[in-house]
Design a protein around this motif. Sequence first.
Motif, PDB file in Angstrom:
ATOM      1  N   VAL A 121       7.273 -34.070  27.187  1.00 37.90           N
ATOM      2  CA  VAL A 121       8.660 -34.464  26.944  1.00 37.90           C
ATOM      3  C   VAL A 121       9.367 -34.461  28.298  1.00 37.90           C
ATOM      4  N   HIS A 122       9.713 -35.623  28.771  1.00 39.10           N
ATOM      5  CA  HIS A 122      10.316 -35.747  30.097  1.00 39.10           C
ATOM      6  C   HIS A 122      11.745 -35.188  30.094  1.00 39.10           C
ATOM      7  N   PRO A 123      12.273 -34.856  31.272  1.00 42.20           N
ATOM      8  CA  PRO A 123      13.682 -34.458  31.346  1.00 42.20           C
ATOM      9  C   PRO A 123      14.586 -35.551  30.795  1.00 42.20           C
ATOM     10  N   THR A 124      15.660 -35.154  30.140  1.00 39.87           N
ATOM     11  CA  THR A 124      16.602 -36.105  29.560  1.00 39.87           C
ATOM     12  C   THR A 124      17.254 -36.952  30.652  1.00 39.87           C
ATOM     13  N   ILE A 125      17.256 -38.259  30.447  1.00 40.61           N
ATOM     14  CA  ILE A 125      17.930 -39.159  31.394  1.00 40.61           C
ATOM     15  C   ILE A 125      19.418 -39.144  31.082  1.00 40.61           C
ATOM     16  N   GLY A 126      20.205 -38.621  32.023  1.00 33.82           N
ATOM     17  CA  GLY A 126      21.638 -38.525  31.825  1.00 33.82           C
ATOM     18  C   GLY A 126      22.388 -39.643  32.516  1.00 33.82           C
ATOM     19  N   MET A 127      23.728 -39.520  32.494  1.00 36.58           N
ATOM     20  CA  MET A 127      24.592 -40.520  33.098  1.00 36.58           C
ATOM     21  C   MET A 127      25.167 -39.993  34.414  1.00 36.58           C
ATOM     22  N   PHE A 290      25.893 -53.847  14.129  1.00 38.40           N
ATOM     23  CA  PHE A 290      25.504 -52.603  14.783  1.00 38.40           C
ATOM     24  C   PHE A 290      25.160 -52.929  16.230  1.00 38.40           C
ATOM     25  N   TYR A 291      25.874 -52.280  17.139  1.00 38.29           N
ATOM     26  CA  TYR A 291      25.655 -52.478  18.572  1.00 38.29           C
ATOM     27  C   TYR A 291      25.856 -51.125  19.217  1.00 38.29           C
ATOM     28  N   GLN A 292      24.881 -50.686  20.000  1.00 36.76           N
ATOM     29  CA  GLN A 292      24.945 -49.346  20.566  1.00 36.76           C
ATOM     30  C   GLN A 292      26.275 -49.118  21.288  1.00 36.76           C
ATOM     31  N   VAL A 293      26.845 -47.914  21.125  1.00 32.65           N
ATOM     32  CA  VAL A 293      28.193 -47.669  21.638  1.00 32.65           C
ATOM     33  C   VAL A 293      28.216 -47.318  23.128  1.00 32.65           C
ATOM     34  N   ASN A 294      27.052 -47.033  23.713  1.00 30.73           N
ATOM     35  CA  ASN A 294      26.988 -46.695  25.134  1.00 30.73           C
ATOM     36  C   ASN A 294      26.133 -47.741  25.847  1.00 30.73           C
ATOM     37  N   PRO A 295      26.743 -48.812  26.345  1.00 28.57           N
ATOM     38  CA  PRO A 295      25.964 -49.918  26.899  1.00 28.57           C
ATOM     39  C   PRO A 295      25.178 -49.552  28.155  1.00 28.57           C
ATOM     40  N   VAL A 296      25.690 -48.625  28.951  1.00 24.52           N
ATOM     41  CA  VAL A 296      24.969 -48.229  30.171  1.00 24.52           C
ATOM     42  C   VAL A 296      23.634 -47.590  29.803  1.00 24.52           C
ATOM     43  N   GLN A 297      23.662 -46.643  28.874  1.00 29.21           N
ATOM     44  CA  GLN A 297      22.430 -45.955  28.485  1.00 29.21           C
ATOM     45  C   GLN A 297      21.567 -46.788  27.554  1.00 29.21           C
ATOM     46  N   VAL A 439      16.923 -39.700  26.059  1.00 31.82           N
ATOM     47  CA  VAL A 439      17.983 -40.418  26.784  1.00 31.82           C
ATOM     48  C   VAL A 439      19.322 -39.949  26.231  1.00 31.82           C
ATOM     49  N   ASP A 440      20.233 -39.568  27.120  1.00 33.42           N
ATOM     50  CA  ASP A 440      21.536 -39.063  26.685  1.00 33.42           C
ATOM     51  C   ASP A 440      22.475 -40.232  26.435  1.00 33.42           C
ATOM     52  N   MET A 441      22.448 -40.712  25.195  1.00 31.55           N
ATOM     53  CA  MET A 441      23.335 -41.809  24.802  1.00 31.55           C
ATOM     54  C   MET A 441      24.743 -41.318  24.477  1.00 31.55           C
ATOM     55  N   PHE A 442      24.856 -40.021  24.164  1.00 35.11           N
ATOM     56  CA  PHE A 442      26.136 -39.488  23.681  1.00 35.11           C
ATOM     57  C   PHE A 442      26.480 -38.191  24.410  1.00 35.11           C
ATOM     58  N   PRO A 443      26.816 -38.270  25.718  1.00 32.60           N
ATOM     59  CA  PRO A 443      27.191 -37.064  26.457  1.00 32.60           C
ATOM     60  C   PRO A 443      28.295 -36.263  25.759  1.00 32.60           C
TER      61      PRO A 443
END
Length: 459
Positions: A121-127, A290-297, A439-443
Amino acid sequence: MNRQIPVQKNQTIELHIHTLGHDGQGIGRYEDFTVFVPEALPGEYIQAKIIKVQKNYAVGKLLEISDNKTASLRVDPLCGIAKRCGGCQLQHMDYQAQLLFKQQLVIDNLERIGKFKDIQVHPTIGMENPWSYRNKAQVPIGSTDSEAGLISGFYAAKSHEIIPFDSCAIQHSQNDELVLAVRKIAEKYGVSAYNEKLHKGLLRHIVVRTAFTTNEVMVVIVVNGKSMPHQDKIINEIATLSANIKSICLSINTKKTNVIFGEQTKVLYGSDKIFDYIGDIRFGISARSFYQVNPVQTEVLYTKALEYAALTGKETVIDAYCGIGTITLFLAQKAKKVYGVEIVPEAIEDAKYNAEINGITNVEFAVAKAEDWIPKLSIRPEVIVVDPPRKGCDQALLDTIIDMRPKRVVYVSCNPSTLARDLRILADGGYELKEVQPVDMFPHTTHVECVVLMSRVDK
């Protein structure tokens, strides 16, 4: 003999917090009895008032933190209502610590529910900047004591009490400004707030979507009725708020339900869609898409899914739960052919439209249950991608995947517990869990997305 519970309601206790629960609450042991305390962090010694007692655990309210033993990972929340609003559970926690917590949350679920050991399990990719990341605000409307007075805000945790606010630290600032402006216009024309207990009143929600790459905006007004008083005047005033507003819609929801949108949507101004990009792919987004709310992540997430699919241009791929075709079109850039299947007809119409406006021709979409439709295809896919809702995949779909025997399964998940359950089924069906990328989609919330690669074990 039943063990006596060592705490009582309203009792104040001292507690050492040793870990976090899956909802982000601190966990301590009082005379070997588990106590959950929201807002408490590992390493802290606290005083807590017991507010709920169950057979196997209690819930406490944080009263005080010992000054000389405060956890180093505690920070001051950026938002003034963070402790009252139910949106962000982790704003009081250092962001790097949040990422470690989410990685461990995934590991714990895979080990406890999935019975996996030694998982990569890799480290979480943050923003880089974990604020103002949300492209959609869905804000409930309530009333004040004054006649025709309206409030807007988010619900308090585990309730439908509206906590009023004018700005949200994780929302795009344009969303905040327009929600406030639309509310004031509705108030000016005497539009009543919906009361969900009485099922009376008109204005239920104000929804604002901002496309990050184009800055186009859609405003959706959700009402308990078929129209608003002074509707033309209201819409004309909203349209003048910003040149970025390309669409204003009315969502008609007259049911006694917690579901936000109604089944009927009317376009009152502009287009029925706004447009945004993920990478080089353009997407048309309608009111109920339905469209992901965090476009960067989202781009990070889908790029990782594409990497795990390991496409060379020769593969046939199936994208189950394809929605409006976001992952499908990403995959189509590198695949020979991609089939997308989704049970929601409107989503498939959007998916076909999105393929057309991008000139992508190596895709085919179908409205159906994936487990019913996939076996009817006269093909054997090399890769199957799934991105299910929080409840995870249907058992029938997992059985179908195992029967189809693709070389790789790429699982995109928003729920570590159902992910772990489903991965165990696939593992028992002949697949090896290769690696997991959170992946941190919701910081600042306890939610975490994952992309998982599973490979078939040839026997």
